[in-house]
Design an enzyme around this catalytic site. Structure first.
Site, PDB file in Angstrom:
ATOM      1  N   LYS A 111      42.000  33.050  30.451  1.00 53.38           N
ATOM      2  CA  LYS A 111      41.072  34.064  29.947  1.00 53.38           C
ATOM      3  C   LYS A 111      40.350  33.601  28.683  1.00 53.38           C
ATOM      4  O   LYS A 111      39.204  33.972  28.460  1.00 53.38           O
ATOM      5  CB  LYS A 111      41.802  35.378  29.679  1.00 53.38           C
ATOM      6  N   LYS A 194      41.254  35.614  46.571  1.00 55.38           N
ATOM      7  CA  LYS A 194      41.867  36.944  46.527  1.00 55.38           C
ATOM      8  C   LYS A 194      40.808  38.031  46.479  1.00 55.38           C
ATOM      9  O   LYS A 194      39.771  37.852  45.838  1.00 55.38           O
ATOM     10  CB  LYS A 194      42.734  37.056  45.253  1.00 55.38           C
ATOM     11  N   LYS A 197      38.391  42.822  41.922  1.00 53.83           N
ATOM     12  CA  LYS A 197      37.409  43.768  41.424  1.00 53.83           C
ATOM     13  C   LYS A 197      36.292  43.069  40.673  1.00 53.83           C
ATOM     14  O   LYS A 197      35.264  43.664  40.404  1.00 53.83           O
ATOM     15  CB  LYS A 197      38.071  44.848  40.564  1.00 53.83           C
TER      16      LYS A 197
END
Ligand code: TRP
Length: 333
Positions: A111, A194, A197
């Site tokens: 991240k 995957k 969102k």
């Protein structure tokens, strides 16, 4: 009774992957555990969020929990920021967490990206707050996906360090709750990624807010290969899209993947997709309808969160008091 704690970040629409991979299992766990399900808004703000959107997503995730069958009377549903004890415990635990442990966290590295100097302290401390979430309630079991296993391992290490430092046996070491057949739902556009969102294409996922027509359309448009459906799971090995759609079918129909393969072996995708769309709509339809009803009644949803926060705080504050006593922090009077 053994206690479950788990959390979801309110950072985007929940989708079929969240439902089959997590929430549906959480519903089942209510039978055998005392369950606390938290919308972790403080974790969400470790990355930049639009305030109005964050508030709306917090309500929407709450609605998804309720609509999926999490019973707000039996289990506790609340948003993390409504119980300040999470932050207080996170500080105390931060004082027992060596930097070397945090430096190993792969999610932080991903991240933070290349520009590590600009990464915020909250993102670095994220796993400590997660440990506080779990340990504050002395949870014994934590259902988490593959990507959170390292953080859960760290929570166990922190709990152990605390117990050793003070010579107590206060925190139980939280166990990962391994869910039956882990359903890994992949993108409808790419069977090797995957369902997420954050994927730019809305056609890659089925949102829990999609209506029946949208669900059917997305399944019809899902990527496939040109061959008829495989006979067995082994035949799916080089066919990620076939595997994904059959996996979704098996999960929704609650049958084994091998049975799903057998049922459709040799069929054309067009026919299979029609059956899959009907099944998806029949399972998700009642959930999306209930979410729509709840979206129109934010007062009710806020009431659930308020009651949940009161019940969570009753446990949290009692435990925090014990923890402060162990550390030697004074409660005057
Ligand atoms: N980090 C988890 C995730 O992103 C969310 C989370 C926060 C959590 N606190 C938790 C999960 C405590 C389990 C237990 O998925």
């Amino acid at each position: 009774m053994k206690r479950i704690f788990s959390g979801v970040q309110p950072t985007g629409n929940l989708h079929l992957g969240n439902y089959l991979g997590a929430i549906r299992n959480w519903v089942g766990l209510q039978e055998s555990f005392d369950c606390i399900y938290c919308i972790v808004d403080l974790h969400a703000i470790t990355q930049s969020q639009n305030p109005a959107h964050l508030r709306e997503q917090t309500r929407s995730v709450t609605a998804a929990f309720i609509a999926s069958g999490i019973d707000a009377e039996r289990s506790i549903i609340f948003n993390q920021s409504a119980v300040p004890a999470h932050c207080e415990l996170a500080w105390a635990l931060a004082c027992h967490t060596p930097l070397g442990w945090l430096n190993r966290m792969t999610q932080f590295k991903e991240k933070a990206g290349k520009d590590r100097e600009s990464a915020v302290l909250g993102l670095y401390a994220y796993p400590v707050l997660m440990a506080a979430d779990i340990l504050l309630y002395k949870a014994s079991h934590v259902p988490v996906g593959e990507d959170q296993k390292q953080h859960l391992e760290l929570s166990r290490d922190i709990a152990g360090a605390f117990n050793r430092t003070y010579g107590v046996d206060y925190f139980p070491l939280p166990e990962p709750q391994i869910l039956g057949v882990a359903t890994r739902v992949m993108s409808l556009r790419d069977g090797e990624r995957k369902m997420s969102k954050s994927d730019a294409s809305d056609y890659s996922r089925i949102n829990l807010t999609d209506d029946a027509d949208t669900i059917a359309l997305k399944i019809r448009k899902a990527r496939t290969d040109p061959n008829p459906l495989p006979d067995t799971p082994t035949d799916c090995q080089e066919r990620p899209e076939a595997l994904n759609l059959l996996g979704i079918y098996a999960a929704l129909a609650d049958v084994k993947l091998a049975d799903a393969c057998e049922r459709f072996s040799g069929a054309q995708f067009s026919a299979f997709k029609q059956t899959l769309a009907d099944l998806a709509v029949s399972v998700l339809g009642p959930i999306t309808a209930e979410m729509k009803r709840l979206a129109a009644d934010p007062g009710y949803v806020d009431g659930v969160l308020r009651t949940g926060a009161e019940r969570a705080a009753a446990i949290a504050n009692r435990n925090l008091r014990d923890i402060k006593n162990i550390i030697g922090l004074l409660h005057p009077g």
